[in-house]
Design a protein around this motif. Structure first.
Motif, PDB file in Angstrom:
ATOM      1  N   GLU A 281       0.828  -1.201   0.000  1.00 26.28           N
ATOM      2  CA  GLU A 281       0.000   0.000   0.000  1.00 26.28           C
ATOM      3  C   GLU A 281       0.867   1.257   0.000  1.00 26.28           C
ATOM      4  OE1 GLU A 281      -1.919  -3.490   1.361  1.00 26.28           O
ATOM      5  OE2 GLU A 281      -0.274  -2.419   2.267  1.00 26.28           O
ATOM      6  N   LEU A 284      -1.069   5.078  -0.108  1.00 33.75           N
ATOM      7  CA  LEU A 284      -1.418   5.766   1.138  1.00 33.75           C
ATOM      8  C   LEU A 284      -0.164   6.193   1.907  1.00 33.75           C
ATOM      9  CD1 LEU A 284      -4.470   3.736   2.512  1.00 33.75           C
ATOM     10  CD2 LEU A 284      -4.457   5.986   1.447  1.00 33.75           C
ATOM     11  N   VAL A 308      -6.967   0.415   8.807  1.00 34.40           N
ATOM     12  CA  VAL A 308      -7.732   0.465   7.553  1.00 34.40           C
ATOM     13  C   VAL A 308      -8.969   1.307   7.799  1.00 34.40           C
ATOM     14  CG1 VAL A 308      -8.983  -0.882   5.820  1.00 34.40           C
ATOM     15  CG2 VAL A 308      -6.869  -1.794   6.838  1.00 34.40           C
ATOM     16  N   GLU A 333      -4.999  -0.291   2.800  1.00 34.27           N
ATOM     17  CA  GLU A 333      -6.246  -0.157   2.056  1.00 34.27           C
ATOM     18  C   GLU A 333      -7.147  -1.374   2.191  1.00 34.27           C
ATOM     19  OE1 GLU A 333      -5.089   0.617  -1.943  1.00 34.27           O
ATOM     20  OE2 GLU A 333      -4.653   2.742  -1.592  1.00 34.27           O
TER      21      GLU A 333
END
Length: 382
Positions: A281, A284, A308, A333
């Motif tokens: 991820e 992010l 999350v 995510e």
């Protein structure tokens, strides 16, 4: 009778020829020396007058060679007993061993350590010396103690050192000796690993300094400069001053160890947070980094936790994510067995992410805590 005398004279051996008597050998005479006598001649010893004191030192008259006493025997060498002094510690260098913290597991487990910063009188270990030591001790990510000391110096501080640090010889009055300061430093350190910045510079000084305390080692250490290279590969340099300015870490005492150690502790927490974000991820992780000047608390409940978010939040989803990043959380995510917290908005209370978290918990494969916005804000300290 005359006949017998004549016969006797003819039979007797003739007498030896007469020779002059040999005189007895005499010692060679020195024309310049007086005749040897047992007492010095009158001219060699001046007469004493009534004014001469018995204690007055007079030159001794030379003795004749025959009466001169033999030279005194060489005295035996006297043994001098020195006072008992405390033994000097053996010259030694403390050994060090570097920890790489190359995996996430090692990064997460590294929560008890001592950060250390030095101020020195120059750049060359062995010629220059440690001037100040400052340390902070962390247990389970929580600050539990501080240590700082100046050191006595064998020579006056140079004008350059005074101009740079603001320290003068008057500041060092009453400071401990280098050996005493080394013993105190070793006691504060104990068996904890060290966190230092730029080991190539710090270690040569530390090797000699801690050697005064007879600390053999090996002492485990982490070089935060090496970790910063991994965390921010795009930076042009990794000196402590540059990283402090780039990451907007407050620095109120530049060129003093007690100020540098505060910055080092903050930098290390930021570095751990940055490295802990690596993974699939990356979107992010790139979008939400700690706000400049905000230092995540390693003892906080969201430190290095996988969080999350699902659905919209009344207070703003992006603001909640930034709050989690400032707390040192690792934003993800998707929900997996490694997820620690799931923050759901009102519209996602029964959504796919919430159902996945419930199924993983029910199967015993995960321990995911589901939070609404209010519970998340309380956990983040808001």
């Amino acid at each position: 009778m005359n006949l017998f005398k004549k016969l006797f004279r003819k039979s007797a051996p003739p007498p030896p020829p007469e020779t002059a008597p040999t005189p007895a050998p005499q010692p060679p005479q020195d024309d310049t020396a007086p005749a040897p006598v047992c007492t010095p001649p009158e001219s060699a010893q001046p007469p004493l007058s009534a004014a001469d004191s018995p204690a007055a030192e007079l030159p001794e008259a030379p003795l004749c060679p025959a009466a001169a006493p033999p030279p005194p025997a060489e005295p035996e060498e006297a043994v001098v007993s020195l006072p008992d002094l405390p033994p000097e510690p053996p010259a030694c260098l403390t050994a060090f061993r570097r920890l790489e913290l190359s995996s996430k597991r090692e990064l997460l487990a590294f929560s008890s350590y001592v950060t250390l910063a030095l101020e020195t009188t120059g750049l060359v270990a062995g010629r220059d010396h440690v001037l100040e030591v400052a340390m902070e001790r962390y247990e389970d990510g929580r600050l539990i103690g501080r240590f700082q000391t100046l050191l006595q110096q064998s020579a006056p501080l140079s004008p350059q050192v005074t101009a740079l640090t603001g320290l003068t010889d008057a500041h060092l009055e009453g400071a401990p000796s280098p050996r005493e300061a080394a013993v105190r430093t070793a006691d504060f350190l104990g068996d904890r690993p060290l966190v230092i910045h730029n080991a190539a510079f710090v270690l040569p000084f530390l090797e000699r300094f801690l050697g005064l305390a007879q600390l053999p080692g090996p002492v485990l250490y982490v070089d935060s400069l090496r970790l910063a290279r991994r965390a921010w590969p795009e930076y042009r340099t990794y000196g402590l001053d540059y990283l402090v300015r780039r990451l907007k870490i407050a620095h109120q005492l530049p060129y003093r160890a007690k100020g540098d150690v505060l910055c080092l502790s903050a930098l290390f927490r930021l570095t751990l947070t940055q490295l802990g974000r690596s993974g699939r991820e990356t979107k992010l992780s790139g979008r939400f980094q700690p706000t400049p000047g905000v230092i995540p608390d390693p003892a906080g409940p969201l430190w290095q936790k996988r969080v999350v978010f699902a659905g919209a939040l009344p207070g703003g989803l992006n603001d909640a994510m930034q709050l989690a990043a400032d707390a040192g959380a690792m934003l993800r995510e998707t929900v997996t067995a490694k997820t620690d917290f799931l923050v759901v908005g009102p519209s996602a209370a029964n959504g796919a992410k919430a159902r996945t978290a419930g199924a993983l918990n029910a199967a015993g494969k995960a321990h995911i805590t589901v939070l609404d916005e209010a519970a998340f804000l309380r956990l983040a300290g808001r």
